[in-house]
Write an enzyme that holds these catalytic residues in place. Structure first.
Site, mmCIF file in Angstrom:
data_model
loop_
_atom_site.group_PDB
_atom_site.id
_atom_site.type_symbol
_atom_site.label_atom_id
_atom_site.label_comp_id
_atom_site.label_asym_id
_atom_site.label_seq_id
_atom_site.Cartn_x
_atom_site.Cartn_y
_atom_site.Cartn_z
ATOM 1 N N HIS A 1 0.860 -1.187 0.000
ATOM 2 C CA HIS A 1 0.000 0.000 0.000
ATOM 3 C C HIS A 1 0.896 1.236 0.000
ATOM 4 C CE1 HIS A 1 1.081 0.214 4.206
ATOM 5 N NE2 HIS A 1 0.544 -0.975 4.441
ATOM 6 N N HIS B 1 4.031 1.393 2.262
ATOM 7 C CA HIS B 1 5.214 0.723 1.713
ATOM 8 C C HIS B 1 5.830 1.570 0.594
ATOM 9 C CE1 HIS B 1 2.691 -2.912 2.957
ATOM 10 N NE2 HIS B 1 3.779 -3.039 3.693
ATOM 11 N N GLN C 1 7.304 -14.374 13.404
ATOM 12 C CA GLN C 1 6.859 -13.195 14.150
ATOM 13 C C GLN C 1 5.370 -13.215 14.454
ATOM 14 O OE1 GLN C 1 8.175 -10.496 10.898
ATOM 15 N NE2 GLN C 1 6.319 -9.347 11.325
ATOM 16 N N LYS D 1 5.241 3.710 11.515
ATOM 17 C CA LYS D 1 4.002 2.992 11.863
ATOM 18 C C LYS D 1 4.319 1.906 12.898
ATOM 19 C CE LYS D 1 -0.094 1.032 11.337
ATOM 20 N NZ LYS D 1 0.072 -0.363 11.070
ATOM 21 N N VAL E 1 2.128 6.935 6.861
ATOM 22 C CA VAL E 1 1.234 7.391 5.788
ATOM 23 C C VAL E 1 -0.194 7.029 6.183
ATOM 24 C CG1 VAL E 1 0.637 7.148 3.349
ATOM 25 C CG2 VAL E 1 3.038 7.092 4.059
HETATM 26 P P1 AMP Z 1 4.743 -4.730 6.770
HETATM 27 O O1 AMP Z 1 4.577 -5.173 5.355
HETATM 28 O O2 AMP Z 1 3.459 -4.438 7.474
HETATM 29 O O3 AMP Z 1 5.697 -5.612 7.546
HETATM 30 O O4 AMP Z 1 5.472 -3.317 6.693
HETATM 31 C C1 AMP Z 1 6.688 -3.161 6.007
HETATM 32 C C2 AMP Z 1 7.246 -1.806 6.321
HETATM 33 O O5 AMP Z 1 6.334 -0.792 5.922
HETATM 34 C C3 AMP Z 1 7.499 -1.601 7.828
HETATM 35 O O6 AMP Z 1 8.726 -0.921 8.009
HETATM 36 C C4 AMP Z 1 6.329 -0.758 8.236
HETATM 37 O O7 AMP Z 1 6.596 0.067 9.362
HETATM 38 C C5 AMP Z 1 6.118 0.083 6.994
HETATM 39 N N1 AMP Z 1 4.750 0.596 6.987
HETATM 40 C C6 AMP Z 1 3.605 -0.119 7.128
HETATM 41 N N2 AMP Z 1 2.546 0.704 7.122
HETATM 42 C C7 AMP Z 1 3.018 1.966 6.982
HETATM 43 C C8 AMP Z 1 2.414 3.256 6.922
HETATM 44 N N3 AMP Z 1 1.100 3.423 7.002
HETATM 45 N N4 AMP Z 1 3.223 4.322 6.789
HETATM 46 C C9 AMP Z 1 4.573 4.176 6.713
HETATM 47 N N5 AMP Z 1 5.203 2.986 6.757
HETATM 48 C C10 AMP Z 1 4.434 1.900 6.892
#
Ligand code: AMP
Length: 292
Positions: free
Chosen positions: A35, A38, A62, A150, A177
């Site tokens: 999204h 990312h 995890q 986040k 974001v």
């Molecule tokens: P995930 O796929 O949920 O493991 O997230 C991958 C990376 O994207 C991690 O470093 C998260 O902190 C970052 N991330 C997820 N959601 C957001 C967001 N809304 N804004 C900024 N970074 C994000």
């Protein structure tokens, strides 16, 4: 753009890129279902680095035994299409067996920091996160790795691990974001129906209300936490897991607020979906009370 499934291929490519020496490598670790959150990390990686690697790996270690590992959204085809548009060079999308082959027995634990907040609510979570990030850093050997605020605690833990274990990577943390509604983007938002999606905006509303009070001079942690709690409790679809105010660097629980930046963070269930969000209270930053 090349999609790499094998750790060996990723490592030999990383070795080659490092040997060439004059190109910086950026890694954006994700679990896919991409999204705009990312994409903001990828955008920054593209701006800062010559070679951009995005990893997509839903990391089983995890997730707790009752958590959503099996149902976590996965769509590699759609993600790969998005990443190609963003001029990503390599997608590292290994299988579970590639990362955790038979006989795997080494785990990374960042002590102290991992037992607070999300770590207290999700035992073993950060052991899984630190372990997989260590494997990814060793496989890709990036100059920079990009993480989102986040997951504030995750970023702090990864920075600590990189310092302690002498990884040759600089960790870059980028802002949250949000949708226009204030809801922080998350792959888990896909679990919410439209009514729940509306209800989920209460997380940001509660944090923003507390930040406004802080900006107006409130320095009593209990009162700020109470304000967040009562705002969320007014939403019948929401159930609080925790609301906490911690030092933004050490994650130490704060009894009083002084000049150090503080992390106001929470986890809230909307139906069965557990969402997290946070805001940093820092009087030295001029903050826009309308946004977050
Ligand atoms: P995930 O796929 O949920 O493991 O997230 C991958 C990376 O994207 C991690 O470093 C998260 O902190 C970052 N991330 C997820 N959601 C957001 C967001 N809304 N804004 C900024 N970074 C994000």
């Amino acid at each position: 753009m090349e999609i790499i499934n094998r750790r060996k291929r990723m490592m030999s490519l990383a070795r080659k890129l490092r040997r060439e020496g004059n190109r910086t490598i950026g890694l954006v670790p994700t679990m896919g279902a991409l999204h705009e959150g990312h994409l903001s990390l990828i955008h920054e990686a593209r701006a800062m680095c010559d070679v951009v690697v995005v990893s997509i790996f839903v990391n089983p270690t995890q997730f707790g035994p009752t958590e959503d590992f099996a149902s976590y959204p996965r769509d590699l085809t759609a993600d790969a299409g998005t990443l190609a548009e963003y001029n990503v060079d390599y997608v590292f999308a290994p299988t579970v067996e590639e990362i955790y082959p038979q006989g795997f027995s080494t785990y990374v634990t960042v002590e102290g920091l991992s037992s607070e907040l999300e770590g207290a609510a999700r035992p073993g979570h950060f052991r899984g996160v630190a372990t997989v990030v260590a494997i990814l850093l060793n496989s890709v050997r990036p100059n920079f790795a990009f993480f989102g605020q986040k997951d504030a605690q995750q970023s702090i833990i990864i920075k600590q691990m990189v310092r302690d274990l002498a990884f040759d990577t600089e960790i870059v943390v980028l802002p949250i974001v949000r949708e226009e509604s204030g809801l922080a983007l998350s792959s888990r938002n896909a679990y919410l129906d439209s009514q729940q999606r509306g209800a989920a905006t209460v997380l940001n509303r509660a944090l923003t209300a507390a930040r406004r009070e802080y900006d107006e001079g409130e320095r009593n942690p209990a009162r700020l936490i109470e304000l967040v709690r009562t705002t969320i409790e007014a939403q019948p679809l929401a159930r609080i897991d925790y609301v906490s105010l911690n030092d933004a660097v050490t994650l130490e629980k704060l009894e009083k607020l002084d000049d150090e930046p503080a992390l106001l963070s929470l986890a809230v269930f909307i139906g069965k979906t557990r969402l997290i969000d946070n805001v940093v209270l820092d009087h030295s930053l001029k903050q826009d009370a309308a946004g977050a």
